[in-house]
Design a protein around this motif. Sequence first.
Motif, PDB file in Angstrom:
ATOM      1  N   LEU A  48      11.604  34.042  12.813  1.00 55.67           N
ATOM      2  CA  LEU A  48      11.351  35.548  12.725  1.00 55.67           C
ATOM      3  C   LEU A  48       9.816  35.634  12.987  1.00 55.67           C
ATOM      4  N   SER A  49       8.882  35.691  11.964  1.00 56.42           N
ATOM      5  CA  SER A  49       7.371  35.736  12.767  1.00 56.42           C
ATOM      6  C   SER A  49       6.805  35.493  13.959  1.00 56.42           C
ATOM      7  N   TYR A  50       7.049  34.015  14.225  1.00 56.19           N
ATOM      8  CA  TYR A  50       6.748  34.110  15.455  1.00 56.19           C
ATOM      9  C   TYR A  50       7.076  33.733  16.726  1.00 56.19           C
ATOM     10  N   PHE A  51       8.448  34.335  16.565  1.00 52.67           N
ATOM     11  CA  PHE A  51       9.251  34.952  17.848  1.00 52.67           C
ATOM     12  C   PHE A  51       8.663  36.644  17.943  1.00 52.67           C
ATOM     13  N   LEU A  52       8.684  37.243  17.019  1.00 51.70           N
ATOM     14  CA  LEU A  52       8.568  38.382  17.637  1.00 51.70           C
ATOM     15  C   LEU A  52       6.919  38.987  17.669  1.00 51.70           C
ATOM     16  N   ASN A  53       6.363  38.295  17.087  1.00 49.26           N
ATOM     17  CA  ASN A  53       4.641  37.811  17.746  1.00 49.26           C
ATOM     18  C   ASN A  53       4.870  38.082  19.102  1.00 49.26           C
ATOM     19  N   LYS A  54       5.009  36.964  20.151  1.00 49.18           N
ATOM     20  CA  LYS A  54       4.950  36.252  21.385  1.00 49.18           C
ATOM     21  C   LYS A  54       6.337  37.343  21.417  1.00 49.18           C
ATOM     22  N   LEU A  55       7.368  36.963  20.995  1.00 50.19           N
ATOM     23  CA  LEU A  55       8.128  38.264  22.110  1.00 50.19           C
ATOM     24  C   LEU A  55       7.889  39.610  22.514  1.00 50.19           C
ATOM     25  N   CYS A  56       7.272  40.213  21.063  1.00 57.01           N
ATOM     26  CA  CYS A  56       7.151  41.883  21.188  1.00 57.01           C
ATOM     27  C   CYS A  56       6.215  42.195  20.810  1.00 57.01           C
ATOM     28  N   GLY A  57       5.344  41.249  20.493  1.00 57.12           N
ATOM     29  CA  GLY A  57       3.957  41.914  19.897  1.00 57.12           C
ATOM     30  C   GLY A  57       4.218  42.395  18.143  1.00 57.12           C
ATOM     31  N   CYS A  58       5.084  41.890  18.063  1.00 57.91           N
ATOM     32  CA  CYS A  58       5.069  42.544  16.506  1.00 57.91           C
ATOM     33  C   CYS A  58       4.817  42.068  15.553  1.00 57.91           C
ATOM     34  N   GLY A  59       4.912  42.836  14.582  1.00 61.53           N
ATOM     35  CA  GLY A  59       4.675  42.132  13.295  1.00 61.53           C
ATOM     36  C   GLY A  59       5.138  41.944  12.484  1.00 61.53           C
ATOM     37  N   TYR A  60       5.419  40.656  11.132  1.00 56.94           N
ATOM     38  CA  TYR A  60       6.774  40.519   9.986  1.00 56.94           C
ATOM     39  C   TYR A  60       5.615  40.977   8.969  1.00 56.94           C
ATOM     40  N   GLU A  61       6.122  41.453   8.468  1.00 56.28           N
ATOM     41  CA  GLU A  61       5.867  41.146   6.772  1.00 56.28           C
ATOM     42  C   GLU A  61       8.057  40.727   5.918  1.00 56.28           C
ATOM     43  N   HIS A  62       7.855  40.261   4.704  1.00 54.78           N
ATOM     44  CA  HIS A  62       8.814  39.585   3.619  1.00 54.78           C
ATOM     45  C   HIS A  62       8.279  40.590   2.756  1.00 54.78           C
ATOM     46  N   ASP A  63       9.199  41.459   2.627  1.00 56.79           N
ATOM     47  CA  ASP A  63       8.454  41.394   0.898  1.00 56.79           C
ATOM     48  C   ASP A  63       9.720  42.302  -0.274  1.00 56.79           C
ATOM     49  N   ILE A  64      10.171  41.225  -0.592  1.00 57.61           N
ATOM     50  CA  ILE A  64      10.937  41.884  -1.730  1.00 57.61           C
ATOM     51  C   ILE A  64      11.235  42.746  -2.697  1.00 57.61           C
ATOM     52  N   THR A  65       9.913  43.033  -2.653  1.00 57.39           N
ATOM     53  CA  THR A  65      10.294  44.271  -3.943  1.00 57.39           C
ATOM     54  C   THR A  65      11.033  45.167  -2.894  1.00 57.39           C
ATOM     55  N   PHE A  66      11.134  45.542  -1.597  1.00 55.49           N
ATOM     56  CA  PHE A  66      12.641  45.963  -1.123  1.00 55.49           C
ATOM     57  C   PHE A  66      13.834  45.201  -1.047  1.00 55.49           C
ATOM     58  N   ALA A  67      13.711  44.306  -1.857  1.00 54.56           N
ATOM     59  CA  ALA A  67      15.076  44.277  -1.599  1.00 54.56           C
ATOM     60  C   ALA A  67      15.805  44.284  -3.221  1.00 54.56           C
ATOM     61  N   PRO A  68      17.469  44.063  -2.835  1.00 54.59           N
ATOM     62  CA  PRO A  68      17.994  44.040  -4.415  1.00 54.59           C
ATOM     63  C   PRO A  68      17.645  42.736  -4.793  1.00 54.59           C
ATOM     64  N   THR A  69      18.281  42.829  -7.044  1.00 54.17           N
ATOM     65  CA  THR A  69      18.154  41.786  -6.588  1.00 54.17           C
ATOM     66  C   THR A  69      19.189  40.856  -6.700  1.00 54.17           C
ATOM     67  N   ASP A  70      18.833  39.893  -7.751  1.00 54.79           N
ATOM     68  CA  ASP A  70      20.662  38.259  -7.157  1.00 54.79           C
ATOM     69  C   ASP A  70      21.467  39.102  -7.578  1.00 54.79           C
ATOM     70  N   ALA A  71      21.138  39.418  -9.230  1.00 60.45           N
ATOM     71  CA  ALA A  71      22.126  39.983 -10.090  1.00 60.45           C
ATOM     72  C   ALA A  71      22.940  41.312  -9.147  1.00 60.45           C
ATOM     73  N   ILE A  72      22.394  42.214  -8.803  1.00 60.43           N
ATOM     74  CA  ILE A  72      23.062  43.824  -8.039  1.00 60.43           C
ATOM     75  C   ILE A  72      24.167  42.982  -7.528  1.00 60.43           C
ATOM     76  N   LEU A  73      23.471  41.960  -6.005  1.00 56.04           N
ATOM     77  CA  LEU A  73      24.110  42.184  -4.827  1.00 56.04           C
ATOM     78  C   LEU A  73      25.258  40.788  -5.436  1.00 56.04           C
ATOM     79  N   LYS A  74      25.164  40.327  -6.607  1.00 60.70           N
ATOM     80  CA  LYS A  74      26.461  39.304  -6.239  1.00 60.70           C
ATOM     81  C   LYS A  74      27.723  39.866  -7.775  1.00 60.70           C
ATOM     82  N   GLU A  75      27.115  41.149  -8.333  1.00 59.75           N
ATOM     83  CA  GLU A  75      27.298  41.437  -8.016  1.00 59.75           C
ATOM     84  C   GLU A  75      28.822  42.659  -8.003  1.00 59.75           C
TER      85      GLU A  75
END
Length: 148
Positions: A48-75
């Motif tokens: 995704l990082s590669y495609f975003l940059n090559k096709l759209c000139g868009c940067g990419y960041e994956h940051d699990i600070t913004f993600a729910p915990t595995d426990a919350i997701l599973k529940e």
Amino acid sequence: MIIYTLGYTKKSAQQFFDLIAKNDISLLIDVRLHNKSQLAGFSKGTDLSYFLNKLCGCGYEHDITFAPTDAILKEYRNKNITWDLYQERYIELISNRNCEIEFQKLVLAGNHNKVCLLCSEPSARFCHRRLLAEYLAGKLRDIKIMHI
């Protein structure tokens, strides 16, 4: 600033990247807990990082600070908690993590004014990306939210 939210499920690669390009998004923040699943197809982290940059000139960041915990997701996925309780727990989590500070670091570092929060859900209605966007809009100034 505009915060877009986008889910990749039920979209072709063409539809997905056309939305990024059409809206002139300069940074996509991947808010998924896991971004390397074989089921992710074109939205798999490194690809995704590669495609975003090559096709759209868009940067990419994956940051699990913004993600729910595995426990919350599973529940929630196992239907052990309701959507309302999921929302409550997720908002408490991102509030405790001071997500607005991490968001500002990412956005200010690249002087981005069109940012997209990515998750897998096709609709923002029952997705944490919507909750995160609304939380950020409540904490920061001059933010418009658009679900694409």
